[in-house]
Design a protein around this motif. Structure first.
Motif, PDB file in Angstrom:
ATOM      1  N   GLY A 130       0.814  -1.217   0.000  1.00  0.00           N
ATOM      2  CA  GLY A 130       0.000   0.000   0.000  1.00  0.00           C
ATOM      3  C   GLY A 130       0.839   1.254   0.000  1.00  0.00           C
ATOM      4  O   GLY A 130       1.809   1.385  -0.750  1.00  0.00           O
ATOM      5  N   SER A 131       0.499   2.192   0.911  1.00  0.00           N
ATOM      6  CA  SER A 131       1.208   3.466   0.927  1.00  0.00           C
ATOM      7  C   SER A 131       2.610   3.335   1.503  1.00  0.00           C
ATOM      8  O   SER A 131       3.383   4.290   1.469  1.00  0.00           O
TER       9      SER A 131
ATOM     10  N   GLY B 183       5.073  -1.365   5.381  1.00  0.00           N
ATOM     11  CA  GLY B 183       3.699  -1.625   4.953  1.00  0.00           C
ATOM     12  C   GLY B 183       2.775  -1.752   6.135  1.00  0.00           C
ATOM     13  O   GLY B 183       3.164  -1.483   7.275  1.00  0.00           O
ATOM     14  N   PRO B 184       1.537  -2.164   5.892  1.00  0.00           N
ATOM     15  CA  PRO B 184       0.575  -2.321   6.979  1.00  0.00           C
ATOM     16  C   PRO B 184       1.011  -3.430   7.935  1.00  0.00           C
ATOM     17  O   PRO B 184       1.793  -4.301   7.572  1.00  0.00           O
TER      18      PRO B 184
ATOM     19  N   ALA C 149       7.178   0.738  10.407  1.00  0.00           N
ATOM     20  CA  ALA C 149       5.719   0.785  10.354  1.00  0.00           C
ATOM     21  C   ALA C 149       5.341   2.170   9.871  1.00  0.00           C
ATOM     22  O   ALA C 149       5.854   3.154  10.379  1.00  0.00           O
ATOM     23  N   PHE C 150       4.519   2.258   8.875  1.00  0.00           N
ATOM     24  CA  PHE C 150       4.218   3.590   8.355  1.00  0.00           C
ATOM     25  C   PHE C 150       2.898   4.113   8.858  1.00  0.00           C
ATOM     26  O   PHE C 150       2.582   5.274   8.700  1.00  0.00           O
ATOM     27  N   THR C 151       2.078   3.265   9.465  1.00  0.00           N
ATOM     28  CA  THR C 151       0.813   3.775   9.984  1.00  0.00           C
ATOM     29  C   THR C 151       0.936   3.983  11.478  1.00  0.00           C
ATOM     30  O   THR C 151       1.427   3.116  12.191  1.00  0.00           O
ATOM     31  N   VAL C 152       0.537   5.174  11.932  1.00  0.00           N
ATOM     32  CA  VAL C 152       0.459   5.412  13.365  1.00  0.00           C
ATOM     33  C   VAL C 152      -0.885   4.857  13.804  1.00  0.00           C
ATOM     34  O   VAL C 152      -1.925   5.267  13.301  1.00  0.00           O
TER      35      VAL C 152
END
Lengths: 394, 358
Positions: B150-151, B235-236, B260-263
């Motif tokens: 993903g992002s 990624g997630p 980890a790119f998502t907080v």
């Protein structure tokens, strides 16, 4: 004592000095709590509505302050044209007023913390003034706003050097009340800076050197930078005009001192603003706290520009009810607060600057004399029933 | 001599503005004129997929570029409030003149959705210097495997572009997981690189359309050279843990680098539910089970002595940073779970697990 807390409900009606002129207001505990709920509701409604327009407002004020400051400092480079130099002093004076009042005072109250902005929040902000923001927040936000007008606890009642209430014991020192007030007005920023030292307590031996050492260090750090800026660096930058710039900057600071003193002294000292005894305020409910804030504060009427220049302290009542709500919202809140006062039969103390200031100076003059020589101008008695547990405590 | 003169001028300029940072004056002249802060102006906007926006930004002069894999803090003002998020520049490193960000609007992602919908040429964003340890080693490894979902593609595509730009000749395997082909903002460029750069091999997996679209061991095991490559993963959380598992089993853990790119924002719990969770007072290393009272009362109960004033929410003496978790303002009932926010501990009570810097 014009505010009878619970006494009235326990025994006979309050004793009154000159009965024929007294206005008497009586509130039950239920009414006080109802008033509190209505004020809470008003607050929540406004806070929920804060957004871009409030941000635009404060940034508009900051932008105006920056332009006035820049213009003021720039005009000091041309003192050989006296009107330009004078305009520079005025412009810089106005900039300092905006900085200290509508921007500094309000930002340091946390009114704009919701913007999550750098610099313009209650933790980081410091103002263009010798008073260290950190220390001022303690004496003002905490002591003054929590214990508002409680004689002996709110040090803003007389600032430790003036007699501003009949309940402060008179002694011959206070014959100089008018002189001390005048000196405080001229040197206001320095007076406010020293306020936190509680000099009278140091002299009385109640405060030790170790209590004030840290404060003095903070004052030195802040004041030396301010002095360097206004009295060394900017004058030096104007080269041959060092002296005229120094005098101009001192003039700008003086303008701010006179104005800030005048507005601030109209906040709690005009006739009709009530003071309280410490034992009456123990275990206060939210409603009772609100009521004390309302009765202890006084507004000043004026144009929108006047309100901005006074830092909206002209809406002192609203400010004391909602100290962390952005000041640009006080005018709209004032309409509702006034209606609530009317509904509960409470006074809403407001008047022209001339009237409020006149009544404040008259009070300073009268209180330089012992109580038996002067008449109490307070013509208001408010009887408040304390809620259950609190009544027993009181 | 020159540097001493420069620092003298710097402190003189700062002394004329005291107590304010010089930037508090310059921002009224032009948002792109800065003294110490960094800002960046959007010069180009493309929306390559339904959920992404790719912006090119021109940073202010002081911005010192990034190392492939690092992130920057980007803040935008939405309805008067400054919101801060972290994004990894996607461009090759050492490109100081331009920043490329690709932002994916996550479900409920307040800032990402705002940028997807509103980013426009000319907008100025406040940015920070680049930071982060998830980077290509300065001495390039013999072979590289880049894994993203993903992002999470942005830091690793920065690595890929950096390696390609410097004519790196070791094998590069680029493994990426996207929902569908149409969700991959960099598909055209990736395919072009794979066609023209012989040592780059592209492995695209589409989780919603491929039969084995989600990560399986075979995806990495099948790569020749994966055995001695350095692996970079972003990624997630589901992808990250699956790849970590595989790396553990295959004995590759020492060569796996990840970010980890998502907080993960704290879940908003129902305040009417029974009181749960643990309060961690991080500055003092103390923990206590949440008893539902205000953070100030709970801290004092735990034997701590945080500063306070009015204890009724008006004086702001007790403000502390809530690192994570959800709290409820007892005056307004309002819930807030934004990480790293200053809150008044005298009028905020934890709802579930909370970390507070007390």
């Amino acid at each position: 004592m014009a505010v009878n807390i619970s006494e009235y409900f326990r025994s006979a009606p309050a004793p009154a000095a000159t009965p024929e002129k007294i206005t008497e207001v009586t509130l039950t505990a239920d009414q006080v709590e109802q008033l509190g709920r209505e004020l809470d509701e008003l607050r929540q409604r406004i806070v929920a509505d804060l957004g871009q327009s409030d941000r635009d407002y404060i940034y508009g004020i900051i932008g105006a302050q920056r332009k006035l400051e820049f213009a003021g400092r720039a005009m000091m480079f041309a003192p050989f044209i006296p009107p330009v130099w004078l305009a520079g002093v005025a412009s810089l004076g106005l900039a300092k007023i905006l900085d200290n009042m509508e921007i500094g005072h309000n930002v340091m109250h946390g009114q704009y913390d919701w913007m999550r902005e750098d610099t313009y929040n209650s933790r980081e902000f410091d103002w263009d003034n010798v008073v260290p923001g950190e220390q001022w927040k303690h004496s003002h936000n905490y002591l003054h706003h929590t214990f508002t007008n409680i004689v002996g606890e709110d040090r803003d009642v007389g600032y430790g050097i003036l007699r501003m209430d009949r309940d402060q014991k008179w002694n011959p020192y206070f014959l100089g009340n008018l002189g001390y007030a005048t000196a405080l007005m001229l040197l206001f920023e320095w007076g406010v800076m020293l306020h936190d030292l509680e000099a009278e307590n140091v002299i009385a031996g109640k405060r030790k050197w170790s209590d004030i050492k840290g404060l003095l260090r903070g004052m030195w750090r802040k004041a030396s930078r301010q002095v360097a800026k206004d009295y060394v660096i900017w004058p030096a930058l104007t080269g041959p005009f060092f002296v005229s710039t120094l005098v101009g900057n001192a003039g700008a600071n003086l303008i701010r001192n006179l104005w800030a003193f005048s507005i601030i002294f109209c906040g709690h000292f005009p006739t009709g603003a009530q003071t309280f005894a410490a034992e009456d305020c123990q275990n206060e409910t939210r409603g009772e706290w609100y009521l004390r804030q309302m009765l202890g504060s006084a507004n000043i009427d004026g144009t929108p520009l006047f309100h901005i220049m006074s830092g909206n302290l002209s809406h002192q009542i609203e400010h004391h009810l909602f100290p962390d709500v952005p000041a640009n919202r006080y005018p709209e809140m004032a309409v509702e607060v006034r209606e609530l006062c009317h509904k509960y039969g409470l006074p809403y103390n407001t008047g022209s600057l001339r009237g409020q200031l006149g009544s404040t100076w008259k009070k300073i003059a009268k209180l330089s004399l012992p109580n038996w020589m002067t008449r109490d101008d307070n013509d208001l008695v408010v009887n408040i029933e304390r809620s259950g547990s609190a009544t027993e405590a009181a | 001599m020159a540097s001493r003169l420069k620092s003298l001028v710097t402190s003189l300029v700062e002394a004329t503005a005291t107590p304010y940072p010089v930037d508090r004056y310059l921002e009224f002249v032009s948002p792109m004129l800065t003294w110490r802060e960094h800002r960046a102006q959007i010069t180009h906007v493309t929306r390559r997929t339904d959920r992404t926006v790719t912006v090119h930004l021109q940073p202010t002069r002081g911005w010192e570029g990034h190392i492939a894999g690092q992130y920057i803090e980007v803040s935008v003002i939405i309805d008067g409030v400054r919101n801060r998020r972290y994004f990894s520049p996607a461009g090759a490193e050492k490109d100081r003149g331009q920043i490329e960000l690709t932002v994916t609007a996550h479900d409920g992602g307040f800032v990402s959705t705002h940028l997807r919908e509103n980013a426009a040429v000319g907008d100025v964003l406040t940015i920070s210097a680049a930071a982060g340890e998830f980077t290509l080693p300065a001495i390039r490894p013999a072979s590289v495997v880049l894994v993203s979902g993903g992002s999470g593609i942005t830091p690793v595509i920065s690595m890929l572009r950096t390696l390609v730009a410097e004519h790196y000749d070791g094998p590069i395997d680029f493994v990426h997981y996207a929902r569908t082909e149409a969700d991959l903002a960099y598909r055209v460029e990736l395919e072009a690189i794979a066609r023209t750069v012989p040592n780059v091999r592209l492995h695209l997996h589409y989780t919603r359309t491929d039969a084995d679209g989600r990560f399986t061991d075979a995806h990495l095991a099948a790569l020749t050279g994966a055995g001695d490559a350095e692996i970079f993963l972003c990624g997630p959380s589901s992808l990250m843990s699956a790849v970590r598992d595989y790396a553990d089993r295959a004995g590759l853990t020492g060569r796996l680098h990840s970010e980890a790119f998502t907080v993960d924002t704290a879940p908003v719990l129902d305040p009417n539910e029974p009181v749960t969770g643990t309060v961690a007072f991080t500055a003092s290393g103390t923990e206590a089970p949440n008893d539902g009272r205000t953070l100030l009362e709970q801290a004092e109960n735990a034997g701590l002595n945080p500063e306070f004033g009015c204890r009724m929410g008006i004086c702001f003496s007790c403000t502390k940073v809530r690192t994570s978790g959800c709290t409820r303002n007892i005056l307004t009932g309002e819930l807030d779970s934004e990480p790293d926010q200053h809150i008044q501990i005298c009028v905020n009570a934890p709802v579930g697990d909370v970390e507070i810097e007390v």
